[in-house]
Design a protein around this motif. Structure first.
Motif, PDB file in Angstrom:
ATOM      1  N   GLU A 153       6.364  14.701 -28.608  1.00  0.00           N
ATOM      2  CA  GLU A 153       7.479  15.631 -28.468  1.00  0.00           C
ATOM      3  C   GLU A 153       8.766  14.948 -28.930  1.00  0.00           C
ATOM      4  O   GLU A 153       9.141  13.896 -28.403  1.00  0.00           O
ATOM      5  CB  GLU A 153       7.617  16.088 -27.016  1.00  0.00           C
ATOM      6  CG  GLU A 153       6.355  16.685 -26.405  1.00  0.00           C
ATOM      7  CD  GLU A 153       5.889  17.935 -27.115  1.00  0.00           C
ATOM      8  OE1 GLU A 153       6.741  18.686 -27.625  1.00  0.00           O
ATOM      9  OE2 GLU A 153       4.662  18.164 -27.165  1.00  0.00           O
ATOM     10  N   GLN A 203       8.963  23.594 -26.566  1.00  0.00           N
ATOM     11  CA  GLN A 203       9.531  23.701 -25.225  1.00  0.00           C
ATOM     12  C   GLN A 203      11.050  23.854 -25.320  1.00  0.00           C
ATOM     13  O   GLN A 203      11.715  23.104 -26.032  1.00  0.00           O
ATOM     14  CB  GLN A 203       9.178  22.468 -24.394  1.00  0.00           C
ATOM     15  CG  GLN A 203       7.698  22.163 -24.292  1.00  0.00           C
ATOM     16  CD  GLN A 203       6.919  23.262 -23.595  1.00  0.00           C
ATOM     17  OE1 GLN A 203       7.441  23.950 -22.720  1.00  0.00           O
ATOM     18  NE2 GLN A 203       5.660  23.445 -23.990  1.00  0.00           N
ATOM     19  N   HIS A 222      14.577  23.892 -23.145  1.00  0.00           N
ATOM     20  CA  HIS A 222      15.213  23.478 -21.893  1.00  0.00           C
ATOM     21  C   HIS A 222      16.709  23.752 -22.046  1.00  0.00           C
ATOM     22  O   HIS A 222      17.441  22.962 -22.640  1.00  0.00           O
ATOM     23  CB  HIS A 222      14.949  21.993 -21.624  1.00  0.00           C
ATOM     24  CG  HIS A 222      15.631  21.471 -20.394  1.00  0.00           C
ATOM     25  ND1 HIS A 222      15.136  21.655 -19.128  1.00  0.00           N
ATOM     26  CD2 HIS A 222      16.785  20.769 -20.245  1.00  0.00           C
ATOM     27  CE1 HIS A 222      15.954  21.082 -18.245  1.00  0.00           C
ATOM     28  NE2 HIS A 222      16.961  20.551 -18.901  1.00  0.00           N
ATOM     29  N   ASP A 225      13.926  27.045 -18.404  1.00  0.00           N
ATOM     30  CA  ASP A 225      12.851  26.416 -19.173  1.00  0.00           C
ATOM     31  C   ASP A 225      11.838  27.479 -19.581  1.00  0.00           C
ATOM     32  O   ASP A 225      11.382  28.267 -18.746  1.00  0.00           O
ATOM     33  CB  ASP A 225      12.145  25.342 -18.348  1.00  0.00           C
ATOM     34  CG  ASP A 225      13.045  24.152 -18.043  1.00  0.00           C
ATOM     35  OD1 ASP A 225      13.853  23.782 -18.909  1.00  0.00           O
ATOM     36  OD2 ASP A 225      12.941  23.611 -16.931  1.00  0.00           O
ATOM     37  N   THR A 284       8.676  28.431 -22.961  1.00  0.00           N
ATOM     38  CA  THR A 284       7.890  27.934 -24.095  1.00  0.00           C
ATOM     39  C   THR A 284       7.855  28.972 -25.202  1.00  0.00           C
ATOM     40  O   THR A 284       7.540  30.143 -24.963  1.00  0.00           O
ATOM     41  CB  THR A 284       6.447  27.619 -23.659  1.00  0.00           C
ATOM     42  OG1 THR A 284       6.486  26.682 -22.574  1.00  0.00           O
ATOM     43  CG2 THR A 284       5.652  27.022 -24.805  1.00  0.00           C
ATOM     44  N   ASP A 335      12.232  20.729 -27.500  1.00  0.00           N
ATOM     45  CA  ASP A 335      11.200  19.722 -27.735  1.00  0.00           C
ATOM     46  C   ASP A 335      10.232  20.229 -28.809  1.00  0.00           C
ATOM     47  O   ASP A 335       9.499  21.199 -28.596  1.00  0.00           O
ATOM     48  CB  ASP A 335      10.436  19.424 -26.447  1.00  0.00           C
ATOM     49  CG  ASP A 335      11.323  18.775 -25.383  1.00  0.00           C
ATOM     50  OD1 ASP A 335      12.341  18.173 -25.755  1.00  0.00           O
ATOM     51  OD2 ASP A 335      10.987  18.885 -24.186  1.00  0.00           O
TER      52      ASP A 335
END
Length: 609
Positions: free
Chosen positions: A404, A483, A485, A541, A543, A602
């Motif tokens: 990542e 990902q 965040h 958070d 995905t 990420d």
């Protein structure tokens, strides 16, 4: 009612490769195949309209079954063009090809239910669902066709949903299934919602397909709406769900039922087939397109659920730079000005899909490779792309050896270094009365090109934050889930967040690689939403769907953050309400949003082998 059409003549079918017969004619089909339309009885007495295309010889053959809710045109003595295009490998190799309308659709009897839940495990034998209907159909085929006893099932989109349910029916004759872009979870990531954000394009689908059928018909239901202008201005006429519903002009129970379930409650969860993929008996090849605007999530989640819940099942995954169903379109090579090269669809059909079924239904060839991935590139039309050379094969997905790479949203740049010192932020005002367009051109329907469209127009808006990385020194192969965040502050109690991953070419073109949304109310739970505390730093958070993309040397990675994407997604009221679909547009609120510089994305990077 029984309609039976059988052509005359005797012919011996032999196994051939696609290259041996580059063009299949109607005359060739009639010389080699007979057709019959029949009604196949189910255990509860309901009869399903079924078209059977069977080779004329007296030899046993494998069966490929496609169950659909979209009808079986052409009817009568005509043959469908699919037998000469995306089904040609099965036609050329002498398969018995069967199309069936699922219960309650077109000429099939019974009552239709959208994403009909599977019946409980302790239900009686006479209770029915799509799995039992598949089981009963297979029983009929074994008794009424010259099958070798091996049956495969496939389908794209909604038919992909039915293919996966056929794989759960437990009939031993079903040896292989291929759910392709399968409808899987209409709340979490497929056609209707993405992470709780309503996908507005489903409205036009609902205006026809969700209507209750009055009688058996060869045609589907007519639409209740007519989009007479570009979709941005069309939907702005109906800025909330009350006005959208009123515009339909008649009650559509399933539409109304969806609006009564804004959160991920039991009603939605029981319709998620990926929760029931235990002890799957046949081999399964899941197919998805990384630029699929409808059901990208469904393919990814179906394969992941199979690996979690049924590890003994021979499971395969194929993922390429295709739009919805693009892997069966021989002419597919681009989306807008993003070029993906020639021949990937033919390669899939000839070298991946047919060999999978041939192995499990005919005992021919070698065991398939577990994972095939064809990554995209941000290329111009005059670039070259070699499908066979660029195809990646793996033993698992996502790739285990990925790392990542964290990219922080620091001021206007992307940085691999976490911010030091006092935290800083950038802000914008999200105004529901002026939502951000999904493309830089007007369209009279949602264009599939938007999934890879140029994003430079969005950078010019004050309600879009853009972060740009430095030019890459070497190629970067990014494969897997992204990902997100975010650390944000809101002036209200709710808002949507759309995050876009972009590949900026040296010529300035900003190709969208992935974009998706998340509603802040679901940051802690999809089942039990909660309001945001205004002014408080809040972590969100989520995905993004898996990417498979090569960021080339000299290109830049760009990230954009915004709070509307219209009319792909319905506008948020931007304040917390138990059911946001009941809020009139007059009550929608503007929201000042801050994005802090310890936010990051990420990216999954696969090292060079």
């Amino acid at each position: 009612m029984l309609r039976k059409i059988i052509s005359t003549g005797i012919i011996l079918l032999v196994t051939v490769a696609a290259q041996a017969v580059p063009h299949l004619s109607e005359a060739w089909l009639r010389a080699h195949y007979g057709k019959q339309e029949v009604y196949v009885p189910m255990r509860d007495g309901v009869r399903l309209h079924t078209a059977v295309y069977e080779p004329k010889d007296s030899l046993p053959h494998p069966v490929i079954l496609l169950r659909t809710c979209y009808g079986l045109e052409p009817y009568g003595d005509k043959f469908p063009g699919s037998l000469r295009s995306w089904m040609r490998m099965f036609t050329l190799n002498g398969y018995i090809i069967v199309f069936q309308s699922v219960r309650g659709t077109n000429l099939s009897e019974g009552t239709y239910e959208n994403i009909r839940p599977l019946k409980p495990g302790d239900a009686s034998w006479l209770e029915t669902d799509e799995a039992t209907d598949a089981y009963d159909t297979v029983e009929w085929l074994l008794k009424n066709t010259r099958t070798n006893g091996a049956i495969g099932v496939k389908g794209v989109s909604y038919p992909g949903f039915y293919a996966m349910l056929a794989g759960l029916c437990g009939h031993p004759a079903i040896k292989a299934v291929s759910p392709q872009a399968p409808v899987t979870d209409w709340w979490m990531g497929d056609d209707v919602h993405h992470n709780g954000v309503w996908m507005l394009d489903v409205y036009s689908f609902a205006a026809s397909f969700f209507r209750e059928r009055r009688k058996l018909s060869e045609k589907g239901q007519e639409s209740l709406i007519h989009i007479d202008r570009d979709i941005y201005s069309y939907y702005r006429q109906f800025p909330d769900f009350q006005s959208l519903t009123a515009n339909l002009g008649e009650r559509i129970p399933f539409w109304e039922e969806m609006l009564r379930h804004p959160d991920y409650d039991d009603w939605w969860q029981e319709r998620n087939v990926a929760r029931r993929l235990y002890d799957v008996k046949p081999a399964v090849m899941v197919v998805g397109g990384s630029y699929d605007a409808e059901d990208c999530y469904g393919a990814i989640e179906t394969y992941a659920a199979l690996r979690r819940q049924s590890p003994q099942t021979p499971a395969y995954f194929v993922y390429g730079p295709w739009s919805h169903g693009g892997w069966r379109d021989s002419k597919y090579n681009r989306l807008g000005r993003s070029y993906f090269g020639e021949g990937s669809s033919d390669f899939f059909m000839e070298e991946i899909e047919y060999p999978f079924f041939a192995y499990y239904l005919e005992g021919k060839g070698e065991k398939p490779v577990a994972v095939h991935v064809l990554p995209s590139r941000a290329m111009s039309v005059d670039s070259r792309y070699d499908t066979a050379k660029d195809l990646k094969t793996y033993s698992e997905w996502p790739v285990g050896q990925r790392r990542e790479v964290s990219l922080y949203l620091n001021r206007r740049k992307l940085s691999e270094k976490a911010p030091g010192g006092a935290l800083k932020s950038r802000s914008y005002v999200s105004d529901p009365s002026n939502p951000i367009p999904y493309m830089d051109k007007l369209t009279d329907g949602r264009s599939k090109d938007y999934m890879a469209a140029d994003q430079r127009f969005a950078e010019k808006r004050k309600d879009v934050l853009t972060y740009r990385g430095e030019p890459l020194l070497t190629d970067m192969l990014a494969e897997g889930p992204v990902q997100v965040h975010l650390v944000v502050s809101l002036s209200t109690t709710d808002a949507d967040f759309i995050v876009k991953i972009i590949d900026e070419r040296p010529d300035g073109y900003q190709m969208l690689v992935r974009g998706d949304a998340f509603r802040a109310r679901y940051r802690s739970s999809f089942v039990c939403p909660e309001p945001v505390t205004p002014g408080e730093r809040t972590t969100i958070d989520f995905t993004l769907n898996d990417i498979a993309h090569i960021f080339q040397a000299g290109h830049r990675i760009v990230v954009q953050v915004q709070s509307s994407w219209y009319p792909v997604m319905a506008v948020s009221p931007q304040f917390f309400q138990e059911n946001p679909y009941l809020v009139p547009a007059s009550d929608y609120q503007t929201c000042r949003i801050r994005v802090w510089n310890d936010s990051r994305i990420d990216i999954p990077v696969v090292p060079k082998s």
